[in-house]
Design an enzyme around this catalytic site. Structure first.
Site, short mmCIF file in Angstrom:
data_model
loop_
_atom_site.label_atom_id
_atom_site.label_comp_id
_atom_site.label_asym_id
_atom_site.label_seq_id
_atom_site.Cartn_x
_atom_site.Cartn_y
_atom_site.Cartn_z
N GLN A 1 -2.15 -8.40 -2.53
CA GLN A 1 -1.59 -9.25 -3.57
C GLN A 1 -2.18 -10.67 -3.53
O GLN A 1 -2.35 -11.31 -4.57
CB GLN A 1 -0.07 -9.30 -3.40
CG GLN A 1 0.68 -9.79 -4.60
CD GLN A 1 0.91 -8.69 -5.64
OE1 GLN A 1 1.31 -7.61 -5.30
NE2 GLN A 1 0.67 -9.01 -6.89
N LYS A 12 -5.57 -10.44 -5.34
CA LYS A 12 -5.33 -10.06 -6.74
C LYS A 12 -4.80 -11.27 -7.52
O LYS A 12 -5.28 -11.59 -8.60
CB LYS A 12 -4.30 -8.92 -6.77
CG LYS A 12 -3.89 -8.49 -8.15
CD LYS A 12 -2.69 -7.54 -8.12
CE LYS A 12 -2.90 -6.41 -7.14
NZ LYS A 12 -1.88 -5.33 -7.28
N LYS A 41 5.10 -9.48 -0.79
CA LYS A 41 5.57 -8.15 -1.21
C LYS A 41 6.82 -7.82 -0.43
O LYS A 41 7.05 -8.37 0.66
CB LYS A 41 4.49 -7.11 -0.92
CG LYS A 41 4.62 -5.83 -1.72
CD LYS A 41 4.04 -5.95 -3.12
CE LYS A 41 4.33 -4.69 -3.93
NZ LYS A 41 3.60 -4.67 -5.20
N GLY A 79 9.02 -6.01 -9.85
CA GLY A 79 9.18 -4.58 -9.58
C GLY A 79 7.95 -3.96 -8.95
O GLY A 79 6.90 -4.59 -8.82
N ASP A 80 8.08 -2.73 -8.53
CA ASP A 80 6.99 -1.88 -8.04
C ASP A 80 7.56 -0.46 -8.06
O ASP A 80 8.53 -0.21 -8.79
CB ASP A 80 6.55 -2.33 -6.63
CG ASP A 80 5.25 -1.66 -6.16
OD1 ASP A 80 4.17 -2.12 -6.57
OD2 ASP A 80 5.31 -0.67 -5.41
N THR A 137 0.71 -3.75 -16.63
CA THR A 137 -0.19 -3.23 -15.60
C THR A 137 -1.05 -2.10 -16.17
O THR A 137 -2.27 -2.07 -15.99
CB THR A 137 0.61 -2.76 -14.38
OG1 THR A 137 1.48 -3.81 -13.97
CG2 THR A 137 -0.31 -2.40 -13.23
N SER A 196 3.45 -11.38 -15.24
CA SER A 196 4.60 -11.98 -14.55
C SER A 196 4.44 -13.51 -14.52
O SER A 196 5.42 -14.24 -14.69
CB SER A 196 4.70 -11.46 -13.12
OG SER A 196 5.38 -10.23 -13.09
P1 NDP Z 1 6.96 3.99 -10.63
O1 NDP Z 1 8.01 4.16 -9.62
O2 NDP Z 1 7.33 3.62 -12.02
O3 NDP Z 1 6.08 5.33 -10.74
C1 NDP Z 1 5.42 5.87 -9.64
C2 NDP Z 1 4.82 7.20 -10.06
O4 NDP Z 1 3.98 7.68 -9.03
C3 NDP Z 1 5.88 8.26 -10.30
O5 NDP Z 1 5.43 9.15 -11.28
C4 NDP Z 1 5.93 8.97 -8.94
O6 NDP Z 1 6.36 10.31 -8.99
C5 NDP Z 1 4.49 8.92 -8.53
N1 NDP Z 1 4.38 8.96 -7.09
C6 NDP Z 1 4.90 8.09 -6.20
N2 NDP Z 1 4.62 8.48 -4.95
C7 NDP Z 1 3.90 9.61 -5.09
C8 NDP Z 1 3.30 10.47 -4.16
N3 NDP Z 1 3.42 10.26 -2.85
N4 NDP Z 1 2.62 11.55 -4.65
C9 NDP Z 1 2.51 11.76 -5.99
N5 NDP Z 1 3.07 10.95 -6.91
C10 NDP Z 1 3.74 9.91 -6.45
O7 NDP Z 1 5.93 2.95 -10.00
P2 NDP Z 1 4.84 2.04 -10.74
O8 NDP Z 1 4.26 2.80 -11.88
O9 NDP Z 1 5.43 0.71 -10.98
O10 NDP Z 1 3.74 1.87 -9.59
C11 NDP Z 1 2.68 2.80 -9.42
C12 NDP Z 1 1.57 2.15 -8.61
O11 NDP Z 1 1.08 0.98 -9.29
C13 NDP Z 1 1.95 1.66 -7.21
O12 NDP Z 1 0.84 1.80 -6.36
C14 NDP Z 1 2.23 0.19 -7.44
O13 NDP Z 1 2.08 -0.57 -6.24
C15 NDP Z 1 1.13 -0.14 -8.43
N6 NDP Z 1 1.34 -1.35 -9.22
C16 NDP Z 1 2.46 -1.48 -10.00
C17 NDP Z 1 2.63 -2.62 -10.75
C18 NDP Z 1 3.76 -2.76 -11.72
O14 NDP Z 1 3.74 -3.72 -12.48
N7 NDP Z 1 4.73 -1.87 -11.73
C19 NDP Z 1 1.66 -3.75 -10.68
C20 NDP Z 1 0.47 -3.45 -9.92
C21 NDP Z 1 0.36 -2.30 -9.21
P3 NDP Z 1 7.86 10.68 -8.55
O15 NDP Z 1 8.73 10.11 -9.63
O16 NDP Z 1 7.86 12.16 -8.46
O17 NDP Z 1 8.06 10.01 -7.22
#
Ligand code: NDP
Length: 448
Positions: A114, A117, A129, A168-169, A213, A380
């Protein structure tokens, strides 16, 4: 893995010794150090001031107990974390992750990424984080609320609009930010909008933050293609995950003329040759909070594959948007075999180092998350600007700012890669550009 240069190897040895068992943190620091040989050669002042050693040590790490009561009246126990990694450029900024896999090593890798970034966005924000090993899946709204209230009852004393601004994350979306903000406001008796981002639109949130994102990742992929005289029009795209980042990456890719044929969750993946029906996907994931099987059940052109790898589905462009280390060497080889030419990380560190090497060898353009997914944190920062000026901007204006920021980050990565002798290498470009900006600020601020 290549050998590190003699100045950097002792730094990495020290990281391994000081942070035992934190594999993801080792991976993230190693990936940065791998890019820094030309930087230490050109800037001996960084080594003299121990900048690299200092930037790899968090300024502050907070670990706390989070007790709460479930719907059956049982006391549950989780662990909370906030790693305030670096504030040379501004208040700590970075999300909160609620997922059973969360431990200190994950929070530190995310906080470390972070820092650079946030520097790349050009906004005045430091890096941090946090999160918890709490699993929101299967929990009622009331349970999630009680957990969030307990979590904030400790966290509130460490954060603030000029100190540390969480967002969030994974596992933390609008619902959780609402409960966290409510408890912060109640404890402090302050309506301090700038203390959290990702807020609801009716109470201080910014338009486009939800989409940012995913949209930003696609803008970055579009810039990669543009630099090669190509576009997204008519391309086949895969996203992994089906959460916040994946859904809005799919939405923007579709709007720009691509067909998004697959997405996944932790239970498997769906293939939809007609292109994902985004309204259905949002209903399944955002409203009903169900598994992807429900999408396949409702859509004739789609089928669900339990387990397996979404990366076996042929595509031109792959957008890993789920979680760290979800795309390994065998997945990368499958993508290359099927003709994929661009990979842009929507998630943080989803590709393993082996996978990145496969892409480099095959000439696949690879954009690391710290550049390609920076649109979320950049927006953000735009939310913080709106909060500070008690203003709210239109969707079109905010999205235009986001697109300009992503175009700027792309250009900066390429210029920096050129200037430091690895033309076209987005990993080196992002690492060096982010690092140099933070290093110069740390030098200016003295030994603190
Ligand atoms: P969400 O919780 O909204 O979604 C995560 C998704 O990934 C879900 O579909 C989940 O499936 C899947 N997932 C999580 N763990 C696993 C796993 N071990 N194997 C397979 N699928 C998995 O999270 P975000 O979309 O917010 O975040 C996704 C990624 O993006 C993360 O790496 C986060 O750090 C990164 N990110 C997010 C930002 C944001 O603004 N939200 C900003 C920058 C980066 P299931 O529901 O089945 O667990």
């Amino acid at each position: 893995m290549n050998d590190l240069n003699p100045t950097l190897q002792p730094v990495f040895d020290e990281i391994l010794a000081r942070n035992p068992g934190e594999n993801e943190f080792h991976q993230a620091t190693r990936e940065l150090l791998d890019s820094l040989a030309p930087v230490v050669a050109r800037h001996p002042e960084y080594t003299d001031a121990a900048i690299i050693r200092r930037v790899c040590e968090p300024e502050r790490q907070i670990i706390f107990r989070v007790p709460w009561v479930d719907d059956a009246g049982q006391v549950q126990l989780n662990r909370g974390f906030r790693v305030e990694f670096n504030s040379a450029l501004g208040p700590y900024k970075g999300g909160l992750r609620f997922h059973p896999s969360v431990y200190l090593g994950i929070v530190k890798f995310l906080g470390f990424e972070q820092i650079f970034k946030n520097a790349l966005t050009g906004m005045p924000i430091g890096g941090g984080k946090g999160g918890s090993d709490f699993d929101p899946k299967g929990r009622s709204d009331a349970e999630v609320m009680r957990f969030c209230q307990s979590f904030m009852t400790e966290l509130y004393r460490h954060i603030g609009e000029y100190t540390d601004v969480p967002a969030g994350d994974i596992g933390v979306g609008g619902r959780e930010i609402g409960y966290l903000f409510g408890q912060y406001k109640r404890i402090t008796n302050r309506y301090e909008s700038g203390v959290l981002t990702g807020k609801g639109l009716g109470w201080g949130g910014s338009l486009v933050r939800t989409e940012a994102t995913g949209y930003g990742t696609v803008y970055f992929a579009q810039e990669i293609l543009r630099a090669r005289g190509q576009s997204l029009e008519g391309r086949t795209v895969i996203v992994s995950g089906s959460g916040n980042v994946a859904i809005y990456a799919a939405q923007k890719a579709t709007a720009l003329g691509a067909t998004v044929v697959a997405c996944s969750d932790s239970g498997g993946y769906v293939v939809d040759e007609k292109g994902l029906d985004l309204e259905l996907l949002k209903d399944v994931k955002e409203v009903r909070r169900e598994r992807l099987t429900a999408y396949a059940d409702a859509r004739e052109s789609a089928h669900h594959v339990a387990g397996g790898s979404v990366w076996d589905v042929p595509c031109d462009i792959a957008l890993p948007c789920a979680t760290q280390n979800e795309l390994d060497k065998s997945h990368a080889l499958a993508l290359v075999r099927n003709g994929c030419t661009v990979v842009a990380e929507g998630a943080n560190m989803p590709c393993t180092p082996d996978a990145v090497q496969v892409f480099a060898k095959a000439g696949v353009a690879f954009a690391p998350g710290k550049a390609a997914n920076a649109g979320g944190v950049a927006t953000s920062a735009l939310e913080m600007q709106q909060n500070a000026s008690r203003d709210s901007w239109s969707f079109a204006h905010t999205e235009q700012r986001l697109e300009e920021i992503m175009i700027g980050i792309h250009a900066r990565c390429l210029e920096t890669a050129d200037a430091y002798g690895s033309p076209g290498n987005y990993v080196d470009g992002a690492n060096i550009a982010g690092f140099v900006q933070v290093a110069d600020a740390m030098l200016a601020l003295g030994v603190i």
